[in-house]
Scaffold this motif. Structure first.
Motif, mmCIF file in Angstrom:
data_model
loop_
_atom_site.group_PDB
_atom_site.id
_atom_site.type_symbol
_atom_site.label_atom_id
_atom_site.label_comp_id
_atom_site.label_asym_id
_atom_site.label_seq_id
_atom_site.Cartn_x
_atom_site.Cartn_y
_atom_site.Cartn_z
ATOM 1 N N MET A 74 0.930 -1.238 0.057
ATOM 2 C CA MET A 74 -0.199 -0.053 0.131
ATOM 3 C C MET A 74 0.745 1.422 -0.248
ATOM 4 S SD MET A 74 -2.956 -1.220 2.504
ATOM 5 C CE MET A 74 -4.304 -0.160 2.146
ATOM 6 N N LEU A 75 1.950 1.351 0.563
ATOM 7 C CA LEU A 75 2.703 2.513 0.926
ATOM 8 C C LEU A 75 3.532 2.722 -0.485
ATOM 9 C CD1 LEU A 75 2.120 2.479 3.901
ATOM 10 C CD2 LEU A 75 4.329 3.286 4.522
ATOM 11 N N ASP A 76 3.991 1.708 -1.082
ATOM 12 C CA ASP A 76 4.810 1.646 -2.291
ATOM 13 C C ASP A 76 3.821 2.094 -3.478
ATOM 14 O OD1 ASP A 76 6.700 1.161 -3.937
ATOM 15 O OD2 ASP A 76 6.087 -0.862 -4.540
ATOM 16 N N PHE A 77 2.402 1.811 -3.495
ATOM 17 C CA PHE A 77 1.453 2.194 -4.355
ATOM 18 C C PHE A 77 1.251 3.738 -4.158
ATOM 19 C CE2 PHE A 77 -3.062 3.107 -5.482
ATOM 20 C CZ PHE A 77 -2.875 2.521 -6.903
ATOM 21 N N SER A 78 1.442 4.206 -2.871
ATOM 22 C CA SER A 78 1.242 5.550 -2.601
ATOM 23 C C SER A 78 2.108 6.686 -3.171
ATOM 24 C CB SER A 78 0.968 5.822 -1.049
ATOM 25 O OG SER A 78 2.351 5.977 -0.462
ATOM 26 N N ARG A 79 3.593 5.826 -3.569
ATOM 27 C CA ARG A 79 4.482 6.832 -3.937
ATOM 28 C C ARG A 79 5.218 7.857 -3.025
ATOM 29 N NH1 ARG A 79 4.183 6.584 -9.824
ATOM 30 N NH2 ARG A 79 3.706 4.524 -10.215
ATOM 31 N N VAL A 80 4.825 7.185 -1.721
ATOM 32 C CA VAL A 80 5.550 8.260 -0.770
ATOM 33 C C VAL A 80 7.006 8.129 -0.610
ATOM 34 C CG1 VAL A 80 5.106 6.548 1.148
ATOM 35 C CG2 VAL A 80 5.395 8.662 1.842
ATOM 36 N N LYS A 81 7.860 9.221 -0.507
ATOM 37 C CA LYS A 81 9.120 9.128 -0.491
ATOM 38 C C LYS A 81 9.763 9.929 0.735
ATOM 39 C CE LYS A 81 9.426 11.871 -4.005
ATOM 40 N NZ LYS A 81 8.198 12.200 -3.970
ATOM 41 N N PRO A 82 11.062 9.856 1.308
ATOM 42 C CA PRO A 82 11.488 10.475 2.150
ATOM 43 C C PRO A 82 11.475 11.916 1.822
ATOM 44 C CG PRO A 82 13.191 8.838 1.729
ATOM 45 C CD PRO A 82 11.932 8.726 0.849
ATOM 46 N N GLY A 83 11.023 12.911 3.022
ATOM 47 C CA GLY A 83 10.958 14.350 2.770
ATOM 48 C C GLY A 83 9.655 14.797 2.278
ATOM 49 N N LYS A 135 10.567 10.010 6.708
ATOM 50 C CA LYS A 135 11.896 10.389 7.188
ATOM 51 C C LYS A 135 13.024 10.382 6.434
ATOM 52 C CE LYS A 135 10.772 9.495 12.074
ATOM 53 N NZ LYS A 135 11.019 8.728 13.188
ATOM 54 N N PRO A 136 14.155 11.022 6.191
ATOM 55 C CA PRO A 136 14.093 12.262 7.013
ATOM 56 C C PRO A 136 13.611 13.587 6.367
ATOM 57 C CG PRO A 136 16.341 11.765 5.832
ATOM 58 C CD PRO A 136 15.425 10.598 5.426
ATOM 59 N N GLY A 137 13.098 14.542 6.983
ATOM 60 C CA GLY A 137 12.696 15.743 6.506
ATOM 61 C C GLY A 137 11.318 15.857 6.001
ATOM 62 N N GLY A 138 10.606 14.670 6.204
ATOM 63 C CA GLY A 138 9.070 14.892 5.911
ATOM 64 C C GLY A 138 7.994 15.027 6.808
ATOM 65 N N LYS A 139 7.010 15.348 6.817
ATOM 66 C CA LYS A 139 6.023 15.608 7.609
ATOM 67 C C LYS A 139 4.635 14.748 7.204
ATOM 68 C CE LYS A 139 3.449 19.825 9.236
ATOM 69 N NZ LYS A 139 3.456 21.165 9.110
ATOM 70 N N VAL A 140 3.886 14.619 8.495
ATOM 71 C CA VAL A 140 2.537 13.808 8.314
ATOM 72 C C VAL A 140 1.431 14.764 8.845
ATOM 73 C CG1 VAL A 140 1.165 11.957 8.874
ATOM 74 C CG2 VAL A 140 3.630 11.322 8.312
ATOM 75 N N TYR A 170 8.160 9.797 16.711
ATOM 76 C CA TYR A 170 7.408 9.911 15.154
ATOM 77 C C TYR A 170 7.909 10.791 14.295
ATOM 78 C CZ TYR A 170 4.750 5.940 16.960
ATOM 79 O OH TYR A 170 4.145 4.821 17.512
ATOM 80 N N GLY A 171 8.686 11.877 14.722
ATOM 81 C CA GLY A 171 9.059 12.856 14.167
ATOM 82 C C GLY A 171 7.815 14.162 13.968
#
Length: 247
Positions: free
Chosen positions: A52-61, A83-88, A116-117
Motif C-alpha cells: 500500500m505504501l509503495d502504491f502511494s509513491r511516498v518518499k523521504p521528505g 523520514k528524514p525531513g518529511g511531515k505527516v 514519530y518525527g
C-alpha cells in the motif's frame, strides 16, 4: 533432473531477491519499525502495508495528509516513511473525533511523541495548517464522505484536496468495493462504494487516474454484506486508486 531442479531453485531465489530489492528502503523501514504496536502489526497480513505504501509513491521528505486516520495505523507508517525531513498531517474532523474519541486521542498521542518525527493534527481538509502535500491519503473512508455530506459537498471536498496537493502529487483512495454499477446506493447500508463512482468524482476535480491495484481484491466477496458483518469483515473486496495532479 538435478540440473533442472537447481535452475528452478536459483530462479526462484533471484525473483525473491528482486522483489525485496524493489521495495524502497523507506517503506521497509516503516513496516519493520519497532515503534509499531502489536495491534497494528497483527493486521499486516490483511492490509499489506508495504504494498500500500509503495502504491502511494511516498518518499523521504514528503508531506503526507492522512484523512480520518482512525487509530493511526497508516499515520505511524507514514511518519517513518517520510523520514528524514518529511511531515505527516493527520486530518481529524470534529465529527470523526466525536464518533471515535479513542482514535482521536491516539492520533494526538502520536503527534505529541517526538519519536514519530513531524506529525501534526488539523481539523479539516480546508485548514490553512494543512499546507501543500505530496501525497493525500485516505483508507476506507471515502464512502463515509457520502454518508455525512451531500454529493455537492463531496465534490467541494475533492476540489479542496486538489488545491492542497502539489502539482505532480498524488491523491490515493482505498475503500471497500460495492457491486459494479451500484454507484452510491451501498455507501450507507453496506459501507461500500463503486470504484467507478469514485473515479468520476475525483477526476471531475481535476485529478488524472494514475494507477489501480488489485492487491486487496477478493473476488469471493459477493458485495452484498455490510463490511462489519462477521462473514466478510477483514476480507472485503477492496480497491486502491491513485490519482495524480497534473504539473
Amino acid at each position: 533432473m538435478m540440473i533442472r531442479l537447481g535452475l528452478a531453485v536459483a530462479t526462484a531465489l533471484m525473483l525473491a531477491s528482486s522483489a525485496i530489492a524493489q521495495t524502497p528502503a523507506n517503506i521497509t523501514a516503516a513496516v519493520t519499525s519497532p515503534q509499531r504496536p502489536a495491534s497494528d502489526t497483527e493486521r499486516d497480513a490483511a492490509r499489506k502495508p508495504g504494498v500500500m505504501l509503495d502504491f502511494s509513491r511516498v518518499k523521504p521528505g514528503d508531506h503526507v495528509a492522512d484523512l480520518i486516520p482512525g487509530h493511526g495505523y497508516f499515520t505511524r507508517l507514514f511518519a517513518v516513511a517520510v523520514k528524514p525531513g518529511g511531515k505527516v498531517i493527520a486530518i481529524v474532523p470534529p465529527e470523526a473525533a466525536k464518533r471515535d474519541a479513542e482514535g482521536a486521542a491516539m492520533i494526538a498521542a502520536i503527534a505529541a511523541d517526538p519519536a514519530y518525527g513531524d506529525v501534526t493534527v488539523v481539523d479539516g481538509v480546508g485548514s490553512s495548517a494543512l499546507g501543500k502535500v505530496d501525497v493525500f491519503w485516505t483508507a476506507q473512508n471515502y464512502h463515509d464522505l457520502h454518508n455525512a455530506l451531500s454529493v455537492d459537498q463531496v465534490i467541494e471536498v475533492n476540489e479542496t484536496i486538489f488545491k492542497a496537493v502539489k502539482p505532480g502529487g498524488y491523491y490515493v483512495i482505498v475503500d471497500h468495493a460495492a457491486a459494479p454499477g451500484s454507484g452510491l446506493s451501498a455507501a450507507n447500508a453496506l459501507h461500500r462504494i463503486d470504484p467507478e463512482t469514485v473515479k468520476g468524482e475525483v477526476e471531475a476535480a481535476g485529478f488524472i487516474l494514475d494507477g489501480e491495484s488489485s492487491a486487496l481484491a477478493n473476488p469471493a466477496d459477493p458485495h452484498t454484506a455490510n463490511v462489519f458483518d462477521p462473514s466478510i469483515r477483514g476480507k472485503t473486496d477492496q480497491f486502491m486508486l491513485r490519482f495524480k495532479k497534473p504539473k
